[in-house]
Design a protein around this motif. Sequence first.
Motif, short mmCIF file in Angstrom:
data_model
loop_
_atom_site.label_atom_id
_atom_site.label_comp_id
_atom_site.label_asym_id
_atom_site.label_seq_id
_atom_site.Cartn_x
_atom_site.Cartn_y
_atom_site.Cartn_z
N LEU A 225 0.80 -1.22 0.00
CA LEU A 225 0.00 0.00 0.00
C LEU A 225 0.84 1.27 0.00
O LEU A 225 0.45 2.27 -0.63
CB LEU A 225 -0.95 0.01 1.21
CG LEU A 225 -2.40 -0.41 0.91
CD1 LEU A 225 -2.45 -1.81 0.29
CD2 LEU A 225 -3.27 -0.33 2.14
N ASP A 226 1.98 1.28 0.70
CA ASP A 226 2.77 2.50 0.74
C ASP A 226 3.49 2.78 -0.57
O ASP A 226 4.13 3.82 -0.72
CB ASP A 226 3.77 2.46 1.90
CG ASP A 226 4.76 1.31 1.77
OD1 ASP A 226 4.42 0.29 1.14
OD2 ASP A 226 5.87 1.42 2.32
N ARG A 227 3.37 1.86 -1.55
CA ARG A 227 3.95 2.09 -2.88
C ARG A 227 2.88 2.40 -3.92
O ARG A 227 3.20 2.56 -5.10
CB ARG A 227 4.76 0.86 -3.31
CG ARG A 227 6.02 0.66 -2.47
CD ARG A 227 6.75 -0.60 -2.82
NE ARG A 227 7.94 -0.75 -2.00
CZ ARG A 227 8.56 -1.89 -1.78
NH1 ARG A 227 8.08 -3.01 -2.32
NH2 ARG A 227 9.63 -1.94 -1.02
N ILE A 228 1.63 2.48 -3.49
CA ILE A 228 0.55 2.87 -4.40
C ILE A 228 0.43 4.39 -4.37
O ILE A 228 0.05 4.98 -3.37
CB ILE A 228 -0.79 2.22 -3.99
CG1 ILE A 228 -0.69 0.69 -4.08
CG2 ILE A 228 -1.93 2.74 -4.87
CD1 ILE A 228 -1.95 -0.02 -3.63
N ALA A 229 0.81 5.03 -5.49
CA ALA A 229 0.76 6.49 -5.56
C ALA A 229 -0.65 7.00 -5.80
O ALA A 229 -1.02 8.09 -5.37
CB ALA A 229 1.69 6.99 -6.67
N LYS A 230 -1.47 6.19 -6.49
CA LYS A 230 -2.83 6.61 -6.81
C LYS A 230 -3.68 5.37 -7.05
O LYS A 230 -3.22 4.39 -7.64
CB LYS A 230 -2.84 7.50 -8.06
CG LYS A 230 -4.21 8.05 -8.43
CD LYS A 230 -4.12 8.93 -9.67
CE LYS A 230 -5.48 9.47 -10.07
NZ LYS A 230 -5.39 10.32 -11.29
N ALA A 231 -4.92 5.41 -6.60
CA ALA A 231 -5.86 4.31 -6.82
C ALA A 231 -7.19 4.89 -7.26
O ALA A 231 -7.81 5.65 -6.51
CB ALA A 231 -6.02 3.47 -5.56
N GLU A 232 -7.63 4.56 -8.47
CA GLU A 232 -8.88 5.08 -9.03
C GLU A 232 -9.85 3.91 -9.24
O GLU A 232 -9.56 2.99 -10.01
CB GLU A 232 -8.62 5.79 -10.35
CG GLU A 232 -9.88 6.30 -11.02
CD GLU A 232 -9.61 6.83 -12.42
OE1 GLU A 232 -10.57 7.24 -13.09
OE2 GLU A 232 -8.43 6.82 -12.85
N VAL A 233 -10.97 3.94 -8.54
CA VAL A 233 -11.98 2.90 -8.70
C VAL A 233 -12.73 3.16 -10.01
O VAL A 233 -13.26 4.25 -10.23
CB VAL A 233 -12.95 2.88 -7.52
CG1 VAL A 233 -14.00 1.78 -7.70
CG2 VAL A 233 -12.20 2.67 -6.20
#
Length: 339
Positions: A225-233
């Motif tokens: 999770l700490d390497r996810i810069a952006k998450a778009e559903v």
Amino acid sequence: MTTARATGAGARDQVARLLTLVPFLHHRDGVRLEEAAALLGTSSEQVLRDLKVLFMCGLPGGLPGDLIDVDLDAIETSEGSPVTEGVIRVENADYLARPLRLSATEASAVIVALRMLRDTSTGETRALVKQVLRKIEKAVSTAGANHVDVTPSPHDAVQVAQVELTRVLNEAAVAGRQVRLAYFVPSRGEETERVVDPHGVVGHGVFAYLDAWCHRAASDRLFRLDRIAKAEVLDSPISTPRRAPRDLQEGLFRDTDQPGSTVVTLHLGAEARWATEYYPMRDVRPQADGSAVVDLVVVDRRWLTRLLMRLAPHATVTGPQEFTDSFTATAQETLGLYR
């Protein structure tokens, strides 16, 4: 003698009992030892031992007038047994009867923690946390010169962001909707974009991971999770079968890794052990001298070379031989540039 059950006699339990007992004694006269034991759910013997500790406590200075005074003669026989009918008398402990006060640092920590708990709770728990939080924030806001700054630290901000990211990803998994990720891949040292079918967020060690089917890799993947810069559903539904997130108790890696990957064994000196906390390791074998032998899954040889150059001279490749030879050649070539 009382038949109340005895509780643990650890230091934390003992402090909790004394912080409960002293205010109770201040508001009531003539409390018997047996009555106090029943109140605390412990034995008369334990309360007597607690009061002997209280006898050595007090304000800084340690002089007779600074220490709490307990009349032990009234509750202890000459043989050291408790007098269950004896009345407990405690003096010079008025300050323990006052309400607990928090320092600015303590209040900030409590408020930040409660806000995170509020945002991740539901139902009655969420309502209760909100009520407590409102009371503390109101007390802080009316403290005048003692006003407490409750702005989260950078570490708190990261934790709050991960709590929110966890909520978004789990909701997407429940709704069966795809997610577009901007994800940093440490084995290649680059940020990538990919669409995944989320299964849910799971924890392993100090990190949390999204377990998902990655359409770019055409296989299941774990995304830290700490390497996810952006998450778009996305509006698009998942196209792979639903399943529960995998159990990571036995480790992050399975026998079948992604195509083209190789397991490389490194010997890390004590100065390079930090790498085991930052990069995913298949296995870490600590050594007696503070070093470690680790197995690392490598996809890109160039990334491994850059990592080893960062860790040099505190890291060496022990296998496979081809990686040992390539790193040695690169290190010698780099060293030649300084001659």
